[in-house]
Enzyme design. Structure first.
Site, PDB file in Angstrom:
ATOM      1  N   LYS A  87      41.340  21.643  42.014  1.00 28.46           N
ATOM      2  CA  LYS A  87      41.836  21.093  40.738  1.00 28.46           C
ATOM      3  C   LYS A  87      43.173  20.432  41.017  1.00 28.46           C
ATOM      4  O   LYS A  87      44.117  21.099  41.449  1.00 28.46           O
ATOM      5  CB  LYS A  87      41.979  22.237  39.724  1.00 28.46           C
ATOM      6  CG  LYS A  87      42.647  21.797  38.441  1.00 28.46           C
ATOM      7  CD  LYS A  87      42.798  22.943  37.460  1.00 28.46           C
ATOM      8  CE  LYS A  87      43.656  22.523  36.286  1.00 28.46           C
ATOM      9  NZ  LYS A  87      43.967  23.631  35.381  1.00 28.46           N
ATOM     10  N   LEU A 342      43.929  39.957  28.883  1.00 24.70           N
ATOM     11  CA  LEU A 342      43.707  39.721  27.458  1.00 24.70           C
ATOM     12  C   LEU A 342      44.265  40.857  26.607  1.00 24.70           C
ATOM     13  O   LEU A 342      44.607  40.636  25.450  1.00 24.70           O
ATOM     14  CB  LEU A 342      42.206  39.541  27.198  1.00 24.70           C
ATOM     15  CG  LEU A 342      41.573  38.344  27.943  1.00 24.70           C
ATOM     16  CD1 LEU A 342      40.060  38.325  27.747  1.00 24.70           C
ATOM     17  CD2 LEU A 342      42.182  37.018  27.476  1.00 24.70           C
TER      18      LEU A 342
HETATM   19  P1  FAD Z   1      37.791  41.165  30.180  1.00 26.54           P
HETATM   20  O1  FAD Z   1      37.143  40.168  31.036  1.00 26.54           O
HETATM   21  O2  FAD Z   1      37.347  41.232  28.746  1.00 26.54           O
HETATM   22  O3  FAD Z   1      37.538  42.575  30.850  1.00 26.54           O
HETATM   23  C1  FAD Z   1      37.672  43.786  30.134  1.00 26.54           C
HETATM   24  C2  FAD Z   1      37.159  44.936  30.953  1.00 26.54           C
HETATM   25  O4  FAD Z   1      37.406  46.149  30.271  1.00 26.54           O
HETATM   26  C3  FAD Z   1      35.657  44.912  31.235  1.00 26.54           C
HETATM   27  O5  FAD Z   1      35.398  45.303  32.557  1.00 26.54           O
HETATM   28  C4  FAD Z   1      35.108  45.954  30.281  1.00 26.54           C
HETATM   29  O6  FAD Z   1      33.913  46.537  30.749  1.00 26.54           O
HETATM   30  C5  FAD Z   1      36.248  46.950  30.264  1.00 26.54           C
HETATM   31  N1  FAD Z   1      36.247  47.784  29.084  1.00 26.54           N
HETATM   32  C6  FAD Z   1      36.549  47.436  27.800  1.00 26.54           C
HETATM   33  N2  FAD Z   1      36.391  48.496  26.975  1.00 26.54           N
HETATM   34  C7  FAD Z   1      36.021  49.527  27.762  1.00 26.54           C
HETATM   35  C8  FAD Z   1      35.682  50.885  27.508  1.00 26.54           C
HETATM   36  N3  FAD Z   1      35.692  51.405  26.264  1.00 26.54           N
HETATM   37  N4  FAD Z   1      35.312  51.660  28.546  1.00 26.54           N
HETATM   38  C9  FAD Z   1      35.279  51.173  29.813  1.00 26.54           C
HETATM   39  N5  FAD Z   1      35.572  49.899  30.105  1.00 26.54           N
HETATM   40  C10 FAD Z   1      35.923  49.089  29.095  1.00 26.54           C
HETATM   41  N6  FAD Z   1      42.085  31.963  31.940  1.00 26.54           N
HETATM   42  C11 FAD Z   1      42.460  31.071  32.869  1.00 26.54           C
HETATM   43  O7  FAD Z   1      43.336  31.353  33.677  1.00 26.54           O
HETATM   44  N7  FAD Z   1      41.878  29.843  32.924  1.00 26.54           N
HETATM   45  C12 FAD Z   1      40.954  29.446  32.029  1.00 26.54           C
HETATM   46  O8  FAD Z   1      40.439  28.327  32.136  1.00 26.54           O
HETATM   47  C13 FAD Z   1      40.596  30.341  31.000  1.00 26.54           C
HETATM   48  N8  FAD Z   1      39.706  29.991  30.038  1.00 26.54           N
HETATM   49  C14 FAD Z   1      39.433  30.868  29.038  1.00 26.54           C
HETATM   50  C15 FAD Z   1      38.628  30.475  27.954  1.00 26.54           C
HETATM   51  C16 FAD Z   1      38.408  31.336  26.885  1.00 26.54           C
HETATM   52  C17 FAD Z   1      37.585  30.899  25.726  1.00 26.54           C
HETATM   53  C18 FAD Z   1      38.945  32.650  26.913  1.00 26.54           C
HETATM   54  C19 FAD Z   1      38.691  33.622  25.799  1.00 26.54           C
HETATM   55  C20 FAD Z   1      39.724  33.040  27.976  1.00 26.54           C
HETATM   56  C21 FAD Z   1      39.989  32.164  29.023  1.00 26.54           C
HETATM   57  N9  FAD Z   1      40.818  32.534  30.056  1.00 26.54           N
HETATM   58  C22 FAD Z   1      41.180  31.624  31.007  1.00 26.54           C
HETATM   59  C23 FAD Z   1      41.329  33.888  30.132  1.00 26.54           C
HETATM   60  C24 FAD Z   1      40.562  34.688  31.131  1.00 26.54           C
HETATM   61  O9  FAD Z   1      39.189  34.704  30.824  1.00 26.54           O
HETATM   62  C25 FAD Z   1      41.094  36.101  31.110  1.00 26.54           C
HETATM   63  O10 FAD Z   1      42.474  36.075  31.172  1.00 26.54           O
HETATM   64  C26 FAD Z   1      40.630  36.856  32.287  1.00 26.54           C
HETATM   65  O11 FAD Z   1      39.250  36.755  32.407  1.00 26.54           O
HETATM   66  C27 FAD Z   1      41.050  38.278  32.170  1.00 26.54           C
HETATM   67  O12 FAD Z   1      40.259  38.964  31.278  1.00 26.54           O
HETATM   68  P2  FAD Z   1      40.448  40.518  31.214  1.00 26.54           P
HETATM   69  O13 FAD Z   1      40.118  41.067  32.543  1.00 26.54           O
HETATM   70  O14 FAD Z   1      41.767  40.797  30.630  1.00 26.54           O
HETATM   71  O15 FAD Z   1      39.376  41.013  30.116  1.00 26.54           O
END
Ligand code: FAD
Length: 507
Positions: A87, A342
């Site tokens: 990119k 998130l």
């Molecule tokens: P998640 O992927 O939601 O993971 C949460 C984890 O917690 C999962 O493993 C789930 O199983 C676990 N969990 C939840 N509750 C429980 C429970 N009760 N018991 C056990 N486990 C549990 N970021 C970028 O840098 N570039 C991008 O282009 C980009 N585009 C995006 C577009 C959209 C529409 C969105 C919404 C986000 C985007 N992001 C982007 C952000 C990116 O997707 C996230 O920052 C990144 O994936 C991190 O997600 P996470 O790990 O915080 O949450």
């Protein structure tokens, strides 16, 4: 002088529990297991296959190279494993006015001369009727325009050394790759759904999480990577969320992958629509697409129709709706819980910053890693720093909306006329007067980024900085012509990005 000894404590944090196995959880587990898992220390990742991950997040900014390097991840292997592409920046379509197109490239514009910022010299040239397009003076933009790529070798000289780049990748594959790495380094994965969070009656700190079936996972420090819900930081600790939707009213995204119709471009595209915008992220095996929109101005079915009408290739999966509220947790770190990803906040992906905010949080936590008796001063410092970077990103994203001349829909009129944070208003005013950009603290977006968006969206300063007049106009014009030719010729000599990836065994 009597020497005071630094104390050796037995107060060490031995069990780090990472709650969640999305991108944030496995980034944290990979980083902490590399540096902290030395026998006694344990990193335990609890995740639930039944809940799954958010599964989007495919574009990044150049700083990710530093994260991968810290973990000794070979770049070509990483690209192969995550079906990644390069990119060189983001192409913005229809943002300033309908029909406008500009690129926010990574890397600098031109070369400063005698300490005078290049863009000031360009503004003067422009005022004289010359200068062309400022993106002619970006190595990354010149390569992006031709769909080409080259990775500057160590010690490379300008202009090719000015190529700056990040990656597009499949976020699910990235998390899986990091999981393998973390497990090799000693991290332990615990499958199961967390149903209860236990806290110490006195301190209020989290002591363990309870899985379905009653099993307890105990820890000294908990990293909440549980996604939007914030299982620990919010559900258990009720830290509170600061809502920024009055500035960034987008609250929905519909994501849908499509088949590639052509060889992938080395840039993200962000196309503005009537009440939001659409991303296009080309990977090796597919293209990621999504329509980010504001539900106060557009219904979900209309947003979906727009997405389906405008994607380029065959649909590979059903469209998926994701709801969100822009903002951040009031404290990223509360008690013995540090939220990452998130669960700590979300700003729409217009400049692909979320994964970087995870990386930044991890780096900050390395710098302030606590002992069991967590110091409130160190915790506050972490929270201050995270707030600063979130607010910087927020302001830069707001700029894209505020700096529009579009008045074709109620949505664009409302964002154009909205009040903005004082921090951004000051920056816009400094730009308006003499095109000056002041980067505060360790702000993520540097001068070229502000210049790219301001000029790309037709926000012109009233005057250029008078310091530019200290250099002879004709000599500057000649130097600029030489730079422009250098960027163009260098870009023409680079291979198309697919060819580069294949020859590097990264595809
Ligand atoms: P998640 O992927 O939601 O993971 C949460 C984890 O917690 C999962 O493993 C789930 O199983 C676990 N969990 C939840 N509750 C429980 C429970 N009760 N018991 C056990 N486990 C549990 N970021 C970028 O840098 N570039 C991008 O282009 C980009 N585009 C995006 C577009 C959209 C529409 C969105 C919404 C986000 C985007 N992001 C982007 C952000 C990116 O997707 C996230 O920052 C990144 O994936 C991190 O997600 P996470 O790990 O915080 O949450």
């Amino acid at each position: 002088m009597s020497a005071r000894k630094v104390i050796v404590t037995n107060n060490r944090i031995d069990r780090i529990v990472v709650v969640g196995g999305g991108t944030a959880g496995w980034m944290a587990a990979a980083a902490f297991s590399r540096y902290f898992d030395n026998g006694r220390r344990k990193i335990i990742v609890v995740e639930s296959d039944a809940i799954g991950t958010v599964g989007v997040g495919e574009a990044t900014i150049p700083a990710i190279k530093g994260f991968n390097a810290m973990l000794d991840i070979p770049e070509n292997e990483f690209l192969r494993e995550t079906r990644g592409t390069f990119k060189l920046g983001i192409e913005f379509v229809n943002w300033g006015r309908q029909g406008d197109r500009y690129i926010h490239p990574f890397g600098a514009f031109g070369t400063d001369l005698h300490g005078i910022p290049f863009h000031q010299l360009w503004l003067r040239e422009h005022a004289r009727g010359g200068g062309g397009d400022i993106t002619d003076f970006s190595m990354s933009a010149a390569a992006a325009a031709l769909g080409r790529f080259g990775r500057p070798a160590v010690g490379a000289r300008p202009p090719v050394s000015e190529i700056n780049y990040a990656f597009h990748f499949d976020a699910t594959l990235y998390a899986a790759y990091l999981r393998r790495l973390a497990e090799r380094q000693g991290a332990i994965r615990q499958e199961g759904r967390i149903v209860k969070v236990h806290r110490d009656g006195e301190s209020g700190d989290v002591t363990s999480v309870e899985l379905e079936g009653g099993r307890l996972v105990e820890g000294d420090l908990f990293l909440d990577c549980s996604g939007f819900r914030g299982l620990l930081i919010e559900d258990a600790l009720e830290t509170g969320y600061e809502d920024w939707s009055h500035w960034l009213p987008m609250d929905r995204a519909i994501a849908m992958p499509t088949a590639n119709r052509s060889s992938p471009d080395p840039f993200t595209r962000a196309t503005a629509h009537a009440a939001g915008w659409q991303w296009r992220i080309p990977l090796q095996h597919r293209t990621g697409n999504g329509h980010v929109f504001c539900s106060a101005f557009m219904q979900e079915d209309e947003a979906e129709r727009i997405l389906r009408d405008t994607v380029e290739g065959e649909e590979l999966a059903d469209p998926r709706l994701i709801r969100f509220t822009t903002g951040m947790r009031r404290k990223a770190w509360s008690h013995n819980v540090v939220s990452l990803g998130l669960s700590s906040g979300f700003i729409e992906p217009l400049e692909s910053t979320s994964i970087h905010l995870v990386q930044n949080g991890i780096a900050r936590l390395f710098g302030l890693f606590p002992e069991k008796d967590i110091s409130p001063v160190e915790r506050d410092e972490y929270n201050r720093g995270m707030r600063e970077i979130y607010e910087d990103v927020r302001d830069f994203i707001i700029l894209h909306y505020k700096a529009t001349q579009r008045d074709d829909t109620e949505f664009w009129r409302s964002v154009r006329d909205m009040d903005i944070p004082a921090s951004l208003a000051r920056k816009m005013e400094l730009w308006r007067l003499h095109g000056r950009v002041f980067r505060e603290n360790a702000e993520l977006f540097t001068l070229p980024s502000w210049v790219a968006v301001m000029l790309g969206q037709n926000v012109w300063p009233e005057r250029y900085d008078p310091i530019a007049d200290t250099l002879d106009e004709n000599r500057v014009a000649q130097a600029m012509e030489k730079m422009r030719a250098g960027y163009r010729q260098t870009a023409q000599q680079l291979p198309p990005q697919e060819q580069f990836l294949r020859s590097a065994n990264a595809w």
